[in-house]
Write an enzyme that holds these catalytic residues in place. Structure first.
Site, PDB file in Angstrom:
ATOM      1  CG  ASP A 526      -1.957   1.266   1.002  1.00 12.79           C
ATOM      2  OD1 ASP A 526      -2.054   2.151   0.501  1.00 12.79           O
ATOM      3  OD2 ASP A 526      -3.281   1.397   1.906  1.00 12.79           O
ATOM      4  CG  HIS A 531       0.059   5.511   4.356  1.00 13.97           C
ATOM      5  ND1 HIS A 531      -0.668   5.695   5.894  1.00 13.97           N
ATOM      6  CD2 HIS A 531      -0.270   5.185   3.484  1.00 13.97           C
ATOM      7  CE1 HIS A 531      -1.715   5.332   5.761  1.00 13.97           C
ATOM      8  NE2 HIS A 531      -2.182   4.750   4.342  1.00 13.97           N
ATOM      9  CB  ILE A 546      -2.327   8.528   9.378  1.00 13.14           C
ATOM     10  CG1 ILE A 546      -2.396   8.206   8.081  1.00 13.14           C
ATOM     11  CG2 ILE A 546      -1.854  10.187   9.642  1.00 13.14           C
ATOM     12  CD1 ILE A 546      -3.585   8.328   7.479  1.00 13.14           C
ATOM     13  N   GLY A 549      -4.571   2.109   8.506  1.00 17.12           N
ATOM     14  CA  GLY A 549      -5.336   1.255   9.641  1.00 17.12           C
ATOM     15  C   GLY A 549      -4.772  -0.390   9.423  1.00 17.12           C
TER      16      GLY A 549
END
Ligand code: NAI
Length: 631
Positions: A526, A531, A546, A549
């Site tokens: 990903d 990120h 971030i 998740g």
């Protein structure tokens, strides 16, 4: 807004301010309280000749005589840092840059020499770049900046004898558009003007009475407004002259896809679509390259539509067909294949926080292919499943790689940037092989209409090389603003979340993530810049990139696996989580667990903020499991 627009305490640098438009800007800004650096090398209109300090000095004197603050700078804009240094030395800061200095070398195309071309680029485009780049860090530090680029109608529409100048002026629009995107998070706004005013540059082509009539003072108010604290406009392009001010935007025809399954893309197919390509009926006004990507992805999706709906032309897929739930549910995209070996499994394990240390070697079985019990974490299956999910394969990979958007799925077009990964379920039918090939098949199980938003329930089945099911994954995604299409309000297929018992948790594990956790996790597939790229994260409203998740989910799953399965992956049957809030790399995750029968409820929160990040979550233990708590 009301009240006078003022610049007290602000420092402005106006290039080419010895006369014409720049002079008008400098005088207006100074009259409203700004301390101004009046830059001008005092050269001729064609540039490249010797300079004079006189033009800048006269403007500085005029400002001071009127009670304002100003200093002169005589450097060429090609020495951007020197101009900014003058501002810092004289006034200690820089808030506003008006890139205005300019020259002309007008000649018809074949008569333009390389020198004519280069000097125009150097003064207008490169000069604006260098001055602005020198000022930008100071603006960033101050959390305030206003930048003006000066383009021209000559560039926007073309102008006989000005190919060199027109090219530079259009370059400035591109420079400004991108700088606007990069600056906005630091309150640095950048706009472009295409002015029209009597000056020494226009007096060679305009009659004198027009030169006298269309004064630079009519352009300056727009520049002042855009440079003020009051303005939040950025990325704008304005034409302005004689007090007439107008914003310019792009208009694009709806266009046509010039191919289909039966008609290859060729010069003839483009010709045959020419009317549609050039019709501005239903035109739109794109404001970002994402808008373009939408159309390109729609064209690609059109290929699938043609394949599954005999005879329909791909070019027709651009029509707005509304939401067609049946079509979405009936969509069977091609399966994707994911080939991997121990390295991918180990990289994933590192991505979700597995480590080795002298004190605890229990993670070695997930990190060392030579270990007697080498195996994959059950949640590793999310990697091949995710590649196959969301717009599928093509779309999700592209979305991840570029941060751009796709147009959704057949029967349900949506803006990928409005997509939120809401919930995740995985079910293991047998442990993940430590290497091999998985074939992943996706389908939309339900399209739910939640009124304001829409929810896509999507199942991905992952088969091993023996065609036996290894795992299933269910992605629940929320599309903001896409509801209200009259579809079903709930789904019978959606795996439910479950709240934990009301008592204190039976077990709690805390673990600090690494600052580089997202950088590591993304290598499993990903690659969304959200990120890793601070600028990209800022555009999404985050102070820093971030954590994925699904990475937090991997951590929590590992905590349950350790606590209740003794790291035995055969005891791990299924998992469900709801994503509530993002985690920042470096924060500490706390997983609280409650065991009831074969279900371990859990909740994951960030210790530093107290925020719950995963809720409604549980792990179901395998029926044959003799799992016991480590407590
Ligand atoms: P102007 O010739 O009256 O003023 C330009 C000033 O820039 C001059 O004082 C000159 O000495 C200075 N300059 C030139 N090269 C320089 C360098 N390398 N470093 C520092 N200063 C330098 O021209 P005008 O009309 O006021 O134009 C200002 C800007 O507006 C230019 O960028 C021009 O291309 C642009 N523009 C003007 C239009 C008009 O109708 N006047 C139309 C469209 C654009």
């Amino acid at each position: 807004m009301s009240g006078e627009i003022r610049f007290d305490g602000r420092v402005a640098l106006v290039t080419g301010a010895g006369q014409g438009l720049g002079r008008a800007y400098a005088i207006l800004l100074a009259s409203r309280g700004a301390a101004v650096v009046v830059n001008d090398l005092g050269g001729g209109a064609q540039g490249g000749d010797g300079g004079s300090s006189r033009p800048a000095d006269i403007v500085v004197e005029a400002i001071r005589a009127a009670g304002g603050k100003a200093v002169a700078n005589y450097d060429s804009v090609e020495e951007g840092e020197k101009l900014v240094k003058t501002a810092l030395d004289a006034f200690g800061r820089i808030d506003i840059v008006v890139n205005n200095a300019g020259i002309l070398r007008d000649k018809s195309f074949l008569r333009i020499t390389k020198e004519d071309f280069d000097i125009i680029q150097r003064v207008h485009l490169r000069g604006s770049f260098l001055v602005t780049q020198a000022a930008f860090p100071h603006m960033k530090k101050n959390g305030f900046g206003r930048i003006i680029m000066t383009a021209s109608a000559s560039g926007m529409y073309g102008s006989y004898g000005q190919t060199n100048y027109a090219a530079a002026k259009m370059g400035l629009i591109g420079l400004s558009n991108t700088l606007a995107l990069e600056g906005v998070k630091n309150n640095i706004l950048c706009n472009t003007i295409a002015p029209m005013a009597g000056s020494r540059l226009t007096k060679t082509i305009w009659p004198q009475h027009l030169v006298d009539l269309i004064k630079p003072e009519y352009v300056a108010p727009l520049v002042a407004l855009l440079c003020s604290e009051e303005s939040d406009v950025t990325g704008g392009l304005f034409e302005v002259g004689a007090g007439w001010v107008a914003q310019v935007r792009w208009e694009r025809s709806k266009g046509a896809v010039a191919w289909s399954k039966t008609v290859p893309c060729s010069p003839e197919s483009v010709r045959d679509n020419w009317e549609k390509i050039t019709s501005f009926e239903d035109a739109d006004h794109p404001t970002s390259s994402r808008d373009t990507f939408n159309y390109v992805m729609a064209a690609v999706e059109g290929a699938d539509e043609v394949e599954s709906s005999s005879g329909a032309a791909a070019g027709d897929s651009g029509e707005d067909e509304g939401v067609n739930v049946e079509k979405a549910l009936g969509w069977r995209p091609a399966a994707s294949e994911y080939e991997y070996d121990s390295k991918e499994a180990i990289l994933y394990a590192l991505g979700v926080g597995c480590t080795v240390s002298d004190k605890d070697t229990s993670h070695l079985k997930f990190l060392y292919e030579g270990h007697d019990d080498f195996c994959c974490l059950p949640t590793f299956v999310i990697i091949p499943a995710q590649v196959c999910s969301a717009g599928l394969l093509r779309s999700s990979q592209l979305a991840s790689l570029t941060g751009m958007i796709t147009e959704g799925i057949p029967g349900f077009k949506f803006d990928f940037s409005k997509l939120l990964h809401g919930e995740q379920h995985i079910e293991m039918h047998r442990p993940m092989p430590t290497s091999g090939k998985l074939r992943c098949q996706s389908r939309i199980r339900d399209l739910i209409d939640k009124g304001k938003g829409a929810v896509i329930v999507q199942d991905v089945e992952c088969f091993g090389e023996d065609d036996q099911l290894v795992a299933t994954a269910q992605f629940v995604t929320f599309i903001v603003g896409a509801g209200g299409f009259g579809g079903p309000r709930s789904s019978a297929h959606q795996k439910p979340t479950a709240d934990p018992p009301k008592r204190s948790p039976d077990a709690v594990v805390t673990e600090k993530t690494s600052e580089s956790q997202a950088a590591l996790y993304r290598l499993s597939g990903d690659l969304n810049p959200l990120h890793i790229d601070p600028d990209f994260a800022a555009m999404g409203g985050f102070s820093t990139p971030i954590l994925h998740g699904l990475c937090s989910m991997g951590y929590a799953a590992r905590h349950v696996l350790r606590q209740y399965c003794d790291d035995d992956v055969t005891k791990f049957k299924a998992l469900k989580v709801r994503f509530v809030k993002p985690v920042l790399p470096g924060q500490t995750l706390k997983t609280e667990m409650w065991k009831e029968g074969s279900r371990v409820y859990f909740r994951c929160s960030v210790v530093e903020s107290g925020s719950v990040v995963l809720s409604g979550a549980y792990v179901d233990l395998a029926a044959s499991s003799s799992a016991t708590s480590r407590l």
